[in-house]
Design a protein around this motif. Structure first.
Motif, PDB file in Angstrom:
ATOM      1  N   LYS A 203      37.812   8.045 -29.343  1.00  0.00           N
ATOM      2  CA  LYS A 203      37.275   9.033 -28.404  1.00  0.00           C
ATOM      3  C   LYS A 203      38.367   9.500 -27.433  1.00  0.00           C
ATOM      4  N   ILE A 204      38.423  10.805 -27.242  1.00  0.00           N
ATOM      5  CA  ILE A 204      39.423  11.362 -26.333  1.00  0.00           C
ATOM      6  C   ILE A 204      39.024  11.078 -24.884  1.00  0.00           C
ATOM      7  N   ILE A 205      39.937  10.473 -24.148  1.00  0.00           N
ATOM      8  CA  ILE A 205      39.719  10.160 -22.735  1.00  0.00           C
ATOM      9  C   ILE A 205      40.137  11.338 -21.865  1.00  0.00           C
ATOM     10  N   GLU A 206      41.313  11.894 -22.162  1.00  0.00           N
ATOM     11  CA  GLU A 206      41.841  12.996 -21.354  1.00  0.00           C
ATOM     12  C   GLU A 206      42.948  13.702 -22.120  1.00  0.00           C
ATOM     13  N   ARG A 207      43.043  15.006 -21.904  1.00  0.00           N
ATOM     14  CA  ARG A 207      44.117  15.806 -22.497  1.00  0.00           C
ATOM     15  C   ARG A 207      44.909  16.444 -21.367  1.00  0.00           C
ATOM     16  N   LEU A 208      46.221  16.229 -21.353  1.00  0.00           N
ATOM     17  CA  LEU A 208      47.098  16.793 -20.344  1.00  0.00           C
ATOM     18  C   LEU A 208      47.743  18.050 -20.897  1.00  0.00           C
ATOM     19  N   VAL A 209      47.544  19.176 -20.224  1.00  0.00           N
ATOM     20  CA  VAL A 209      48.071  20.462 -20.679  1.00  0.00           C
ATOM     21  C   VAL A 209      48.918  21.082 -19.569  1.00  0.00           C
ATOM     22  N   PRO A 210      49.706  22.120 -19.873  1.00  0.00           N
ATOM     23  CA  PRO A 210      50.481  22.786 -18.824  1.00  0.00           C
ATOM     24  C   PRO A 210      49.597  23.368 -17.723  1.00  0.00           C
ATOM     25  N   GLN A 211      50.085  23.305 -16.498  1.00  0.00           N
ATOM     26  CA  GLN A 211      49.356  23.856 -15.353  1.00  0.00           C
ATOM     27  C   GLN A 211      49.017  25.323 -15.604  1.00  0.00           C
ATOM     28  N   GLY A 212      47.776  25.688 -15.304  1.00  0.00           N
ATOM     29  CA  GLY A 212      47.328  27.053 -15.488  1.00  0.00           C
ATOM     30  C   GLY A 212      46.690  27.307 -16.830  1.00  0.00           C
ATOM     31  N   LEU A 213      46.827  26.376 -17.759  1.00  0.00           N
ATOM     32  CA  LEU A 213      46.268  26.549 -19.097  1.00  0.00           C
ATOM     33  C   LEU A 213      44.912  25.863 -19.249  1.00  0.00           C
ATOM     34  N   GLU A 214      44.539  25.045 -18.264  1.00  0.00           N
ATOM     35  CA  GLU A 214      43.302  24.280 -18.393  1.00  0.00           C
ATOM     36  C   GLU A 214      42.071  25.168 -18.519  1.00  0.00           C
ATOM     37  N   GLY A 215      42.117  26.381 -17.939  1.00  0.00           N
ATOM     38  CA  GLY A 215      40.984  27.297 -18.061  1.00  0.00           C
ATOM     39  C   GLY A 215      40.713  27.726 -19.489  1.00  0.00           C
ATOM     40  N   ASP A 216      41.755  27.764 -20.317  1.00  0.00           N
ATOM     41  CA  ASP A 216      41.578  28.123 -21.719  1.00  0.00           C
ATOM     42  C   ASP A 216      40.833  27.043 -22.489  1.00  0.00           C
ATOM     43  N   TYR A 217      40.707  25.865 -21.874  1.00  0.00           N
ATOM     44  CA  TYR A 217      40.014  24.745 -22.523  1.00  0.00           C
ATOM     45  C   TYR A 217      38.662  24.456 -21.872  1.00  0.00           C
ATOM     46  N   SER A 218      38.091  25.464 -21.220  1.00  0.00           N
ATOM     47  CA  SER A 218      36.807  25.261 -20.548  1.00  0.00           C
ATOM     48  C   SER A 218      35.700  24.875 -21.526  1.00  0.00           C
ATOM     49  N   GLY A 219      35.870  25.226 -22.792  1.00  0.00           N
ATOM     50  CA  GLY A 219      34.861  24.887 -23.793  1.00  0.00           C
ATOM     51  C   GLY A 219      35.050  23.534 -24.439  1.00  0.00           C
ATOM     52  N   ALA A 220      36.085  22.811 -24.054  1.00  0.00           N
ATOM     53  CA  ALA A 220      36.347  21.496 -24.651  1.00  0.00           C
ATOM     54  C   ALA A 220      35.321  20.478 -24.169  1.00  0.00           C
ATOM     55  N   SER A 221      34.952  19.567 -25.045  1.00  0.00           N
ATOM     56  CA  SER A 221      33.955  18.542 -24.691  1.00  0.00           C
ATOM     57  C   SER A 221      34.634  17.204 -24.407  1.00  0.00           C
ATOM     58  N   TYR A 222      35.702  17.279 -23.646  1.00  0.00           N
ATOM     59  CA  TYR A 222      36.378  16.113 -23.098  1.00  0.00           C
ATOM     60  C   TYR A 222      37.176  16.590 -21.885  1.00  0.00           C
ATOM     61  N   LYS A 223      37.704  15.651 -21.111  1.00  0.00           N
ATOM     62  CA  LYS A 223      38.422  15.996 -19.880  1.00  0.00           C
ATOM     63  C   LYS A 223      39.771  16.632 -20.200  1.00  0.00           C
ATOM     64  N   VAL A 224      40.058  17.755 -19.531  1.00  0.00           N
ATOM     65  CA  VAL A 224      41.345  18.437 -19.670  1.00  0.00           C
ATOM     66  C   VAL A 224      41.949  18.607 -18.279  1.00  0.00           C
ATOM     67  N   SER A 225      43.205  18.174 -18.112  1.00  0.00           N
ATOM     68  CA  SER A 225      43.871  18.243 -16.811  1.00  0.00           C
ATOM     69  C   SER A 225      45.187  19.004 -16.938  1.00  0.00           C
TER      70      SER A 225
END
Length: 433
Positions: A203-225
């Motif tokens: 199970k995915i606990i958290e995904r770390l992405v570049p700052q400002g890109l987290e909005g593109d992952y608003s549909g993800a069903s796990y935590k995106v930071s």
């Protein structure tokens, strides 16, 4: 206690001398006939493809585990560049990909990226002993399909019949992995690019992405930071976070970008030789430092005589052999080199103008010496051209002990009908750093 004793679980040199594995001379090559590896046959366009699981995108040996036990990860699943559709499956990309030669064909779009525990046997075979499918926070399996990105380049997907496939905000293009002492994993991903923390059960606990890109992952069903430097979103398509390493004390991760950024554009990426290594606090996900790694000239990869441009060179794996001491896999297709680097030899550029997309010329365009940026000092340890019988496209590296190297190749899910996954063990001493 030496750094090797800490890294390799205090294995004594006497034990290594008695080990049958360490005594072997020359490369030992392990193949597999494990029935869990084939994925079946899929007709894609006019061609029937016999697909395999493709477990060779990375390799990791857990300190304290037996010498023959490893973890590996698949990438996003069987896929074909639309530009290569005619060559690989005898299909016109206009028909299969709606004329989009930058898109991908996914013969099995429901493929679930997975983590494997592999074991080398005394019979020259390796076997899949555990399969962990990656899932969202609720336990639903994810896919390897492209993400709906606006702040970074993305690509369209088509199925085996040339029908469009929807973007998936949960999708991962996994490329590297490490395992923590608590049983969880950290994976690297090319899409965002990102680093992904995964529980022992997948199970995915958290995904770390570049700052400002987290909005593109608003549909993800796990935590995106959004913790990674924003400029990392300027990665060239399919040239994202290719590897991840773990410091011996487990306090830091090291994320490896496969190629220079497309900064400010793709033309800069094509000519550049400066790529980036990011040091991250594993507890907070916050960057701690950033370094420049210069790629070798494409003409120095001896078995790749047809390499015509600098962008053919890429990084495929990163492995820690001490605190801030790393082994980097640099390759084209037929040639793989392993370089040792010490982060203390390079300039920390985190938070400087080199992370600002407005800086001109960019890091990827600049004369580093004139700009006062010192890239990491490299020490060549291994060149596959010096060893007979090794497969192409080596992507995974595990260092079991100071004199034992294990590598794995990526067979690209067997799409070409020729490649198979092999694990190679070599008795090869690490040079001093």
């Amino acid at each position: 206690m030496t750094r090797f004793a800490r890294r390799f679980g205090m294995v004594s040199l006497f034990t290594l001398m008695l080990s049958g594995f360490a005594q072997a001379e020359g490369p030992e090559i392990f193949s597999s006939d494990d029935p869990a590896l084939p994925l079946g046959t899929v007709k894609t366009g006019p061609t029937e493809l016999k697909l395999s699981r493709g477990v060779g995108s990375a390799l990791f040996h857990m300190p304290g585990d037996p010498d023959n036990v490893f973890y590996s990860v698949t990438d996003r699943g069987p896929n074909i560049d639309c530009a290569e559709a005619q060559e690989l499956i005898g299909a016109d990309f206009n028909a299969m990909c709606a004329g989009d030669e930058k898109a991908k064909i996914f013969p099995q779009p429901d493929f679930v990226p997975s983590i494997q525990r592999l074991e080398l046997g005394s019979d020259g075979k390796f076997a899949l002993k555990e399969l962990i499918e990656i899932s969202d926070a609720s336990g639903k399996p994810i896919t390897g399909l492209p993400n709906p990105l606006k702040g970074a380049k993305t690509e369209h997907a088509f199925d085996k019949d040339g029908k469009p496939v929807e973007f998936d905000p949960n999708g991962l293009d996994t490329e590297g992995l490490v395992r923590m002492s608590d049983g969880s994993f950290w994976l690297s991903d090319e899409y965002a690019p990102s680093l992904v923390h995964v529980a022992a059960d997948g199970k995915i606990i958290e995904r770390l992405v570049p700052q400002g890109l987290e909005g593109d992952y608003s549909g993800a069903s796990y935590k995106v930071s959004g913790t990674l430097p924003a400029i990392f979103a300027k990665r060239q398509l399919n040239r994202g976070m290719e590897g991840v390493a773990l410091s011996p004390d487990e306090k830091f991760l090291y994320g490896l970008m496969q190629n220079p950024l497309a900064n400010p554009d793709a033309d800069a990426y094509k000519k550049a030789n400066a790529t980036r290594i990011l040091k991250i606090d594993a507890a907070t996900g916050q960057p701690a430092a950033e370094f420049v790694y210069q790629l070798d000239a494409h003409t120095t990869f001896k078995a790749d005589k047809k390499a015509e441009k600098q962008s053919d060179v890429r990084l495929s794996e990163i492995t820690a052999v001490g605190q801030d001491k790393l082994v980097i896999l640099e390759r084209i297709s037929k040639t793989a080199k392993l370089h040792l680097v010490d982060l203390s030899t390079g300039t920390d550029i985190l938070g400087t103008g080199w992370d600002d997309p407005k800086t001109s010329p960019s890091l990827e365009q600049a004369d580093l010496a004139a700009s006062g940026v010192k890239p990491l000092t490299k020490t060549l340890w291994f060149d596959s051209s010096d060893h007979e019988g090794l497969p192409s496209k080596i992507e995974g590296v595990a260092i079991v002990a100071p004199d034992m190297l294990v590598i794995i190749n990526d067979d690209d899910f067997g799409i070409d009908g020729k490649s198979t996954t092999k694990i190679i063990r070599l008795k090869l001493a690490l040079p001093s750093m």
